[in-house]
Design a protein around this motif. Structure first.
Motif, PDB file in Angstrom:
ATOM      1  N   ALA A   1     -36.092  -1.103  52.033  1.00 39.90           N
ATOM      2  CA  ALA A   1     -35.630  -1.118  50.649  1.00 39.90           C
ATOM      3  C   ALA A   1     -34.106  -1.232  50.635  1.00 39.90           C
ATOM      4  O   ALA A   1     -33.413  -0.445  51.267  1.00 39.90           O
ATOM      5  CB  ALA A   1     -36.072   0.137  49.914  1.00 39.90           C
ATOM      6  N   LEU A   2     -33.592  -2.221  49.920  1.00 42.02           N
ATOM      7  CA  LEU A   2     -32.150  -2.420  49.808  1.00 42.02           C
ATOM      8  C   LEU A   2     -31.561  -1.728  48.595  1.00 42.02           C
ATOM      9  O   LEU A   2     -30.390  -1.376  48.584  1.00 42.02           O
ATOM     10  CB  LEU A   2     -31.835  -3.914  49.730  1.00 42.02           C
ATOM     11  N   PHE A   3     -32.366  -1.544  47.560  1.00 41.38           N
ATOM     12  CA  PHE A   3     -31.871  -0.977  46.306  1.00 41.38           C
ATOM     13  C   PHE A   3     -33.023  -0.332  45.566  1.00 41.38           C
ATOM     14  O   PHE A   3     -34.147  -0.850  45.570  1.00 41.38           O
ATOM     15  CB  PHE A   3     -31.255  -2.076  45.430  1.00 41.38           C
ATOM     16  N   SER A   4     -32.748   0.802  44.955  1.00 39.91           N
ATOM     17  CA  SER A   4     -33.735   1.473  44.124  1.00 39.91           C
ATOM     18  C   SER A   4     -32.994   2.405  43.167  1.00 39.91           C
ATOM     19  O   SER A   4     -32.054   3.099  43.582  1.00 39.91           O
ATOM     20  CB  SER A   4     -34.728   2.268  44.971  1.00 39.91           C
ATOM     21  N   ALA A   5     -33.394   2.404  41.903  1.00 44.85           N
ATOM     22  CA  ALA A   5     -32.762   3.269  40.901  1.00 44.85           C
ATOM     23  C   ALA A   5     -33.789   3.594  39.826  1.00 44.85           C
ATOM     24  O   ALA A   5     -34.691   2.782  39.550  1.00 44.85           O
ATOM     25  CB  ALA A   5     -31.538   2.584  40.290  1.00 44.85           C
ATOM     26  N   PRO A   6     -33.671   4.766  39.212  1.00 42.71           N
ATOM     27  CA  PRO A   6     -34.613   5.131  38.154  1.00 42.71           C
ATOM     28  C   PRO A   6     -34.529   4.159  36.984  1.00 42.71           C
ATOM     29  O   PRO A   6     -33.445   3.732  36.575  1.00 42.71           O
ATOM     30  CB  PRO A   6     -34.150   6.547  37.740  1.00 42.71           C
TER      31      PRO A   6
ATOM     32  N   THR B   1     -22.596  -2.799  46.708  1.00 45.86           N
ATOM     33  CA  THR B   1     -21.389  -2.841  45.878  1.00 45.86           C
ATOM     34  C   THR B   1     -21.740  -3.282  44.471  1.00 45.86           C
ATOM     35  O   THR B   1     -22.355  -4.338  44.280  1.00 45.86           O
ATOM     36  CB  THR B   1     -20.359  -3.823  46.473  1.00 45.86           C
ATOM     37  N   GLY B   2     -21.382  -2.469  43.483  1.00 48.39           N
ATOM     38  CA  GLY B   2     -21.551  -2.858  42.094  1.00 48.39           C
ATOM     39  C   GLY B   2     -20.424  -3.779  41.662  1.00 48.39           C
ATOM     40  O   GLY B   2     -19.252  -3.476  41.863  1.00 48.39           O
TER      41      GLY B   2
ATOM     42  N   VAL C   1     -24.690  -6.392  38.029  1.00 48.40           N
ATOM     43  CA  VAL C   1     -24.679  -7.312  39.162  1.00 48.40           C
ATOM     44  C   VAL C   1     -24.263  -6.547  40.412  1.00 48.40           C
ATOM     45  O   VAL C   1     -23.304  -5.767  40.377  1.00 48.40           O
ATOM     46  CB  VAL C   1     -23.720  -8.494  38.909  1.00 48.40           C
ATOM     47  N   TRP C   2     -24.967  -6.784  41.522  1.00 48.33           N
ATOM     48  CA  TRP C   2     -24.727  -6.096  42.782  1.00 48.33           C
ATOM     49  C   TRP C   2     -24.678  -7.088  43.932  1.00 48.33           C
ATOM     50  O   TRP C   2     -25.252  -8.174  43.847  1.00 48.33           O
ATOM     51  CB  TRP C   2     -25.855  -5.096  43.085  1.00 48.33           C
TER      52      TRP C   2
END
Length: 428
Positions: free
Chosen positions: A316-321, A366-367, A355-356
């Motif tokens: 997993a590279l990215f995960s957010a609620p 990085t945001g 965007v990331w």
């Protein structure tokens, strides 16, 4: 004589007694003196030790420098980082002689914006609403920058910047994507829409071919695969033509998410039981992909995954609620992955878009920008990204430099539904 001798002895003894008596007080004073000296020294030594400990704690207390040092160390010991940094320094000059060109639609025309000079060039004029008709509405530059292929309405076209010719590509299929380093491309040919049929079983007859062509010899094509079994739509294809993401629809009914197909065997590769897959993007070497879950009518909380094209070794590279990644794109050099995260409250209620960029191993997330922003394209040299930010009814385009972190607005404003026609390619 004896009396005198005796007297002398008495005098000597008396003198010795006085001397001893005088010496005793002196010896008695030295012991307290030693105690008095030792006690302050011990106290002073303890104070120095305390001061020394306090000084050490003050040196350690600022945790931020220590954390920064740890972070820097982690970055330095990453196997790929020193190589990437060195490569960046070698192939990414601060002054770019060929910053490329960006395609976009505005005011009924397809335009090209030259990044280095700021000049715009009209490419094609179309009727209002013509862009809606294509099964695959898009514009894409060839890897060498000589050609721009685009689908408008029910027709496909290729602009040749070297000769100035606009080639009607429609007899050869619908343009899909470029492959290789020059003029080779993938196209779709065949029945891709549902006809008005009474018996839904007849939809099994619907199918299309994925073919590979060369712009310099369009009369010759090679079949990559035939996709049948009903209404299906291509999402992406690997540059080597071995893998593709295809969704499975039934005529006059909802479509399922995209699935990964191995084209030579026409087999569908099932994802691991623990993950959901719905859309895909392939690396330029065709060995790796990123994927994420994507629903047709609503958003779903899902990570952004990276894996080999057969799902092996996924991470997993990215995960957010309450966030769903969309529109993930590999940089041309495969060193970065850019994507948009859609943040939502429930169903279709968006609260933001961000965007990331992230490394393929999951590091250096990085945001870039929020405020309802979307990733659009990578620069040809992988040093910059193009992103849009919603401003009233239009989207303003910005260029973000991943080395300096600078963001520059460019004089291009587009309508939200024309973003598929934006691409960033090399100058021919």
């Amino acid at each position: 004589m004896k009396k005198e001798t005796t007297l002398i002895y008495l005098v000597i003894l008396t003198a010795l007694g006085v001397t001893i008596a005088c010496a005793m007080p002196g010896l008695t004073q030295k012991q307290p003196s030693i105690e008095t000296v030792e006690s302050p020294l011990l106290e002073k030594t303890e104070e120095l030790i305390v001061d020394r400990v306090a000084t050490t704690e003050i040196g350690v207390e600022p945790t931020e420098p220590v954390v920064d040092t740890i972070i820097a160390t982690e970055v330095e010991v990453e196997p790929t980082e020193p190589v990437v940094a060195s490569t960046d320094a070698e192939i990414r000059p601060t002054s770019l002689p060929n910053a490329g060109q960006i395609s976009y639609i505005h005011d009924g025309k397809l335009w090209v914006y030259r990044v280095d000079s700021g000049k715009t060039l009209p490419i094609f004029t179309f009727l209002d609403g013509q862009e809606y008709g294509s099964q695959y509405p898009r514009a894409r530059f060839s890897p060498d920058g000589r050609y721009l292929a685009f689908n408008l309405g029910n027709a496909s076209w290729i602009e040749d910047f070297e000769t100035g010719d606009t080639i009607n590509f429609s007899p050869f299929g619908d343009f899909f994507s470029w492959t290789g380093n020059g003029a080779e491309l993938f196209a779709i040919r065949g029945a891709m829409g549902c006809l008005a049929i009474e018996n839904l079983e007849d939809q099994d007859l619907l199918n299309f071919d994925i073919v590979k062509l060369d712009v310099k010899n369009l009369s010759h094509s090679s079949l990559v695969a035939n996709i049948g079994g009903g209404l299906r739509v291509m999402g992406a294809i690997s540059p080597n033509g071995e893998w593709a993401s295809i969704n499975n629809c039934r005529c006059f009914s909802e479509c399922s998410p995209y699935s990964i197909w191995h084209l030579p065997s026409l087999s569908v590769i099932a994802p691991p039981a623990s993950v959901e897959a719905g859309n895909f993007a392939f690396s330029s070497d065709s060995q790796t992909m990123v994927f994420w879950d994507e629903q047709t009518y609503d958003y779903v909380e899902t990570p952004l995954y990276k894996a080999a094209t057969d799902y092996h070794g996924f991470i997993a590279l990215f995960s957010a609620p309450n966030a769903q990644p969309v529109n993930a794109l590999w940089s041309p050099d495969d060193n970065w992955i850019g994507f948009t995260s859609v943040h939502f409250e429930h169903e279709l209620t968006e609260t933001d878009r961000c965007v990331w960029i992230v490394k393929p191993d999951g590091s250096r997330l990085t945001g870039v920008e929020c405020g309802f922003s979307d990733l659009v394209a990578w620069s040809p040299d992988s040093t910059q990204i193009l992103f849009s930010k919603k401003e009233s009814a239009i989207k303003q385009l910005y260029i973000y430099n991943i080395i300096s972190g600078s963001k520059i607005a460019i004089p291009i404003q587009v309508k939200p539904y024309t973003y598929r026609f934006i691409d960033w390619g090399r100058l021919p």
